[in-house]
Design a protein around this motif. Structure first.
Motif, PDB file in Angstrom:
ATOM      1  N   LEU B 149      30.609 -44.378 -58.879  1.00  0.00           N
ATOM      2  CA  LEU B 149      31.682 -44.550 -57.894  1.00  0.00           C
ATOM      3  C   LEU B 149      31.121 -45.146 -56.613  1.00  0.00           C
ATOM      4  O   LEU B 149      31.686 -46.094 -56.049  1.00  0.00           O
ATOM      5  CB  LEU B 149      32.327 -43.204 -57.578  1.00  0.00           C
ATOM      6  N   PHE B 150      29.993 -44.588 -56.148  1.00  0.00           N
ATOM      7  CA  PHE B 150      29.412 -45.054 -54.882  1.00  0.00           C
ATOM      8  C   PHE B 150      29.061 -46.530 -54.969  1.00  0.00           C
ATOM      9  O   PHE B 150      29.470 -47.330 -54.138  1.00  0.00           O
ATOM     10  CB  PHE B 150      28.170 -44.225 -54.546  1.00  0.00           C
ATOM     11  N   ILE B 151      28.289 -46.907 -56.009  1.00  0.00           N
ATOM     12  CA  ILE B 151      27.835 -48.297 -56.101  1.00  0.00           C
ATOM     13  C   ILE B 151      29.025 -49.239 -56.239  1.00  0.00           C
ATOM     14  O   ILE B 151      29.080 -50.297 -55.600  1.00  0.00           O
ATOM     15  CB  ILE B 151      26.893 -48.477 -57.312  1.00  0.00           C
ATOM     16  N   TYR B 152      29.983 -48.836 -57.067  1.00  0.00           N
ATOM     17  CA  TYR B 152      31.128 -49.689 -57.344  1.00  0.00           C
ATOM     18  C   TYR B 152      31.950 -49.919 -56.073  1.00  0.00           C
ATOM     19  O   TYR B 152      32.302 -51.056 -55.730  1.00  0.00           O
ATOM     20  CB  TYR B 152      31.968 -49.022 -58.430  1.00  0.00           C
ATOM     21  N   ILE B 153      32.243 -48.831 -55.340  1.00  0.00           N
ATOM     22  CA  ILE B 153      33.069 -48.968 -54.139  1.00  0.00           C
ATOM     23  C   ILE B 153      32.314 -49.745 -53.071  1.00  0.00           C
ATOM     24  O   ILE B 153      32.890 -50.578 -52.369  1.00  0.00           O
ATOM     25  CB  ILE B 153      33.501 -47.579 -53.625  1.00  0.00           C
ATOM     26  N   LEU B 154      31.007 -49.491 -52.973  1.00  0.00           N
ATOM     27  CA  LEU B 154      30.210 -50.223 -51.980  1.00  0.00           C
ATOM     28  C   LEU B 154      30.271 -51.722 -52.255  1.00  0.00           C
ATOM     29  O   LEU B 154      30.507 -52.525 -51.341  1.00  0.00           O
ATOM     30  CB  LEU B 154      28.765 -49.725 -52.010  1.00  0.00           C
ATOM     31  N   VAL B 180      42.643 -41.049 -59.300  1.00  0.00           N
ATOM     32  CA  VAL B 180      43.195 -40.315 -60.446  1.00  0.00           C
ATOM     33  C   VAL B 180      42.090 -40.024 -61.453  1.00  0.00           C
ATOM     34  O   VAL B 180      42.040 -38.946 -62.059  1.00  0.00           O
ATOM     35  CB  VAL B 180      44.352 -41.117 -61.080  1.00  0.00           C
ATOM     36  N   LEU B 181      41.176 -40.990 -61.587  1.00  0.00           N
ATOM     37  CA  LEU B 181      40.007 -40.771 -62.440  1.00  0.00           C
ATOM     38  C   LEU B 181      39.215 -39.567 -61.937  1.00  0.00           C
ATOM     39  O   LEU B 181      38.816 -38.693 -62.726  1.00  0.00           O
ATOM     40  CB  LEU B 181      39.138 -42.023 -62.405  1.00  0.00           C
ATOM     41  N   VAL B 182      38.997 -39.505 -60.621  1.00  0.00           N
ATOM     42  CA  VAL B 182      38.280 -38.370 -60.035  1.00  0.00           C
ATOM     43  C   VAL B 182      39.040 -37.076 -60.314  1.00  0.00           C
ATOM     44  O   VAL B 182      38.451 -36.064 -60.691  1.00  0.00           O
ATOM     45  CB  VAL B 182      38.100 -38.575 -58.508  1.00  0.00           C
ATOM     46  N   PHE B 183      40.352 -37.120 -60.144  1.00  0.00           N
ATOM     47  CA  PHE B 183      41.207 -35.946 -60.387  1.00  0.00           C
ATOM     48  C   PHE B 183      40.991 -35.409 -61.796  1.00  0.00           C
ATOM     49  O   PHE B 183      40.717 -34.228 -61.997  1.00  0.00           O
ATOM     50  CB  PHE B 183      42.666 -36.365 -60.165  1.00  0.00           C
ATOM     51  N   PHE B 184      41.082 -36.306 -62.797  1.00  0.00           N
ATOM     52  CA  PHE B 184      40.925 -35.855 -64.176  1.00  0.00           C
ATOM     53  C   PHE B 184      39.509 -35.360 -64.423  1.00  0.00           C
ATOM     54  O   PHE B 184      39.307 -34.366 -65.104  1.00  0.00           O
ATOM     55  CB  PHE B 184      41.279 -36.984 -65.151  1.00  0.00           C
ATOM     56  N   TYR B 185      38.528 -36.051 -63.865  1.00  0.00           N
ATOM     57  CA  TYR B 185      37.148 -35.651 -64.077  1.00  0.00           C
ATOM     58  C   TYR B 185      36.915 -34.245 -63.511  1.00  0.00           C
ATOM     59  O   TYR B 185      36.329 -33.386 -64.167  1.00  0.00           O
ATOM     60  CB  TYR B 185      36.210 -36.650 -63.409  1.00  0.00           C
ATOM     61  N   VAL B 186      37.395 -34.040 -62.284  1.00  0.00           N
ATOM     62  CA  VAL B 186      37.173 -32.753 -61.614  1.00  0.00           C
ATOM     63  C   VAL B 186      37.825 -31.628 -62.403  1.00  0.00           C
ATOM     64  O   VAL B 186      37.211 -30.588 -62.673  1.00  0.00           O
ATOM     65  CB  VAL B 186      37.727 -32.818 -60.174  1.00  0.00           C
ATOM     66  N   HIS B 187      39.079 -31.836 -62.811  1.00  0.00           N
ATOM     67  CA  HIS B 187      39.774 -30.750 -63.497  1.00  0.00           C
ATOM     68  C   HIS B 187      39.249 -30.541 -64.902  1.00  0.00           C
ATOM     69  O   HIS B 187      39.234 -29.418 -65.398  1.00  0.00           O
ATOM     70  CB  HIS B 187      41.281 -31.011 -63.476  1.00  0.00           C
ATOM     71  N   PHE B 188      38.801 -31.636 -65.535  1.00  0.00           N
ATOM     72  CA  PHE B 188      38.190 -31.487 -66.850  1.00  0.00           C
ATOM     73  C   PHE B 188      36.910 -30.663 -66.735  1.00  0.00           C
ATOM     74  O   PHE B 188      36.642 -29.790 -67.564  1.00  0.00           O
ATOM     75  CB  PHE B 188      37.899 -32.855 -67.453  1.00  0.00           C
ATOM     76  N   LEU B 235      49.456 -27.849 -54.862  1.00  0.00           N
ATOM     77  CA  LEU B 235      49.678 -28.880 -53.838  1.00  0.00           C
ATOM     78  C   LEU B 235      48.352 -29.507 -53.429  1.00  0.00           C
ATOM     79  O   LEU B 235      48.235 -30.728 -53.305  1.00  0.00           O
ATOM     80  CB  LEU B 235      50.342 -28.255 -52.610  1.00  0.00           C
ATOM     81  N   GLU B 236      47.352 -28.662 -53.232  1.00  0.00           N
ATOM     82  CA  GLU B 236      46.030 -29.141 -52.830  1.00  0.00           C
ATOM     83  C   GLU B 236      45.476 -30.105 -53.872  1.00  0.00           C
ATOM     84  O   GLU B 236      44.937 -31.159 -53.549  1.00  0.00           O
ATOM     85  CB  GLU B 236      45.094 -27.957 -52.642  1.00  0.00           C
ATOM     86  N   ALA B 237      45.644 -29.725 -55.156  1.00  0.00           N
ATOM     87  CA  ALA B 237      45.117 -30.558 -56.233  1.00  0.00           C
ATOM     88  C   ALA B 237      45.795 -31.915 -56.252  1.00  0.00           C
ATOM     89  O   ALA B 237      45.175 -32.922 -56.587  1.00  0.00           O
ATOM     90  CB  ALA B 237      45.307 -29.855 -57.571  1.00  0.00           C
ATOM     91  N   VAL B 238      47.096 -31.956 -55.897  1.00  0.00           N
ATOM     92  CA  VAL B 238      47.807 -33.239 -55.897  1.00  0.00           C
ATOM     93  C   VAL B 238      47.417 -34.063 -54.684  1.00  0.00           C
ATOM     94  O   VAL B 238      47.267 -35.282 -54.757  1.00  0.00           O
ATOM     95  CB  VAL B 238      49.329 -32.994 -55.943  1.00  0.00           C
ATOM     96  N   ILE B 239      47.250 -33.375 -53.548  1.00  0.00           N
ATOM     97  CA  ILE B 239      46.984 -34.098 -52.305  1.00  0.00           C
ATOM     98  C   ILE B 239      45.581 -34.687 -52.297  1.00  0.00           C
ATOM     99  O   ILE B 239      45.352 -35.740 -51.704  1.00  0.00           O
ATOM    100  CB  ILE B 239      47.214 -33.160 -51.096  1.00  0.00           C
ATOM    101  N   GLN B 240      44.649 -34.026 -52.987  1.00  0.00           N
ATOM    102  CA  GLN B 240      43.260 -34.509 -52.996  1.00  0.00           C
ATOM    103  C   GLN B 240      43.137 -35.981 -53.391  1.00  0.00           C
ATOM    104  O   GLN B 240      42.597 -36.768 -52.604  1.00  0.00           O
ATOM    105  CB  GLN B 240      42.425 -33.644 -53.931  1.00  0.00           C
ATOM    106  N   PRO B 241      43.623 -36.403 -54.562  1.00  0.00           N
ATOM    107  CA  PRO B 241      43.468 -37.815 -54.908  1.00  0.00           C
ATOM    108  C   PRO B 241      44.260 -38.734 -53.997  1.00  0.00           C
ATOM    109  O   PRO B 241      43.817 -39.861 -53.718  1.00  0.00           O
ATOM    110  CB  PRO B 241      43.962 -37.902 -56.360  1.00  0.00           C
ATOM    111  N   LEU B 302      33.111 -36.792 -51.300  1.00  0.00           N
ATOM    112  CA  LEU B 302      34.250 -35.897 -51.466  1.00  0.00           C
ATOM    113  C   LEU B 302      34.496 -35.605 -52.935  1.00  0.00           C
ATOM    114  O   LEU B 302      34.869 -34.481 -53.294  1.00  0.00           O
ATOM    115  CB  LEU B 302      35.497 -36.504 -50.823  1.00  0.00           C
ATOM    116  N   SER B 303      34.289 -36.610 -53.805  1.00  0.00           N
ATOM    117  CA  SER B 303      34.418 -36.327 -55.245  1.00  0.00           C
ATOM    118  C   SER B 303      33.420 -35.261 -55.650  1.00  0.00           C
ATOM    119  O   SER B 303      33.759 -34.337 -56.403  1.00  0.00           O
ATOM    120  CB  SER B 303      34.170 -37.584 -56.073  1.00  0.00           C
TER     121      SER B 303
END
Lengths: 76, 322
Positions: B149-154, B180-188, B235-241, B302-303
């Protein structure tokens, strides 16, 4: 005053107000972090990361106002 | 192929996309307020519009019929983001995969190639950095995701500073996809660690009836608290991404608009169609470099923090005592 003139006044004003609050918030956070770094130079890495996370959360509030500005700019 | 298909189906596409095209036209009109630096694909699209307006029109119709519009720009600019993202993906894949292959091919005690060494430095930096947040063992496990994520966004952010380039991260849908990818990864991660513990996190740690000391009425209060905390956590889980993507989007778009405004400050029209612009925006390129790095750092940081929230907490205590 029509709607677009009101928007033209409100977008920069709203962004300014948001930036005002966030400026105070980030100032507080950074001053606290600086104090901590001065007291404990060996923990600079950890303090810096924590400060960056906090600053990101605070800064996001201004960004919301900025995004709203961009979205509403289409209605000007 | 596409051109042929477009030529054949031009009438149908135009009819089908009539309504959508109107909306797209409005978006294009509005986006005139948001200045941006020229980019390669946009310029080609613009030039083609002069040479073969029928082709670009049908292209625009097609894009508009996909409901694929970038609310900030012309209908075509949503495609530009994807093209630039593909370029970044291609470059990064080539760089790191070829570095890895070269390293594997090189003799065991022989010197490493420069690219292999560079990749090693990058990975070691991430290992150290995310190890501080996630813990050494967990950091290794999630390093590939967060570091990517870091390298790609940079690289995406910095692509906006390249001549005729554009930052794909200045598009909300693009960032929302990553978030959304981060969301699924975190919850998985949370669910795979312990499904029961995952569900227990939602009501939070509630007091027992005895601790509350209110008798049977306490059961009702505890039930109410459980429902309230569950709502707050969902709510927190939705607001995060959402906040993750909005932060990146707002910052990068703000930077791009700043560059665009300063880039278009002094444009001299030599003759019709030929213009020379003075590069006023040059000092802000360095600001953009800084901002891009910080935003990439914050997104991946943050991820990592969101992942930490789902990890068992006793591990940290063990580390502190050790």
């Amino acid at each position: 005053m029509d709607a677009s003139a009101m928007l033209g006044l409100a977008i920069p004003l709203g962004l300014g107000i948001a930036a005002f609050g966030c400026g105070i918030g980030i100032g507080n956070a950074v001053s606290g972090a600086m104090n901590a770094m001065g007291r404990q130079p060996e923990a600079i890495g950890k303090i810096q990361t924590a400060m960056l996370i906090g600053a990101a959360f605070i800064e996001a509030l201004t960004i919301y106002a900025l995004v709203m500005g961009f979205v509403l700019m289409g209605k000007l | 192929m596409l051109a042929l298909w477009l030529a054949e189906h031009h009438e149908e596409v135009a009819e089908a996309a009539n309504g959508a095209h109107e909306a797209a036209g409005h978006a294009a009109e509005h986006s005139a307020g948001v200045p941006e630096l020229p980019n390669l694909f946009g310029t080609i699209h613009h030039l083609l519009g002069g040479l073969a307006p029928k082709f670009t029109d049908s292209l625009d119709h097609l894009v508009a019929s996909c409901k694929f519009n970038d609310p900030m720009g012309t209908p075509f600019s949503a495609f530009e983001n994807i093209l630039y993202a593909l370029i970044v993906i291609g470059f990064l894949s080539w760089f790191f995969i070829s570095g890895y292959l070269r390293r594997r091919k090189s003799p065991k005690d022989g010197p490493l190639s420069r690219r292999a060494l560079f990749s090693e430095i990058v990975v070691l930096f991430f290992d150290d950095f995310f190890g501080q947040i996630l813990g050494r063992k967990e950091g290794r496990k999630h390093l590939s995701f967060v570091g990517t994520l870091f390298i790609y966004i940079l690289c995406c952010n910095c692509f906006g500073l390249v001549f005729l380039g554009k930052a794909p991260t200045a598009n909300l849908s693009f960032n929302l996809g990553m978030a959304v990818l981060v969301f699924f990864y975190v919850h998985f991660t949370g669910i795979s660690r312990s499904p029961l513990g995952y569900l227990k996190h939602y009501p939070g740690t509630l007091p027992t009836v005895k601790e509350l000391g209110m008798g049977p009425a306490g059961v009702l209060l505890i039930g109410f608290m459980a429902i309230l905390f569950t709502i707050i956590h969902v709510l927190e889980a939705v607001i995060q991404p959402v906040s993750l993507s909005l932060r990146l989007f707002g910052n990068v778009l703000g930077k791009d608009v700043l560059l665009g405004v300063f880039g278009s400050l002094m444009v001299i029209h030599i003759s019709t169609g030929i213009a020379v612009a003075f590069p006023w925006h040059t000092p802000f390129l360095f600001l953009g470099l800084l901002l891009g790095a910080i935003q990439a750092l914050i997104f991946s940081l943050l991820s990592a923090v969101y992942i930490t929230l789902w990890l068992p907490h006793d591990e940290h205590h063990a580390e502190e005592h050790a």
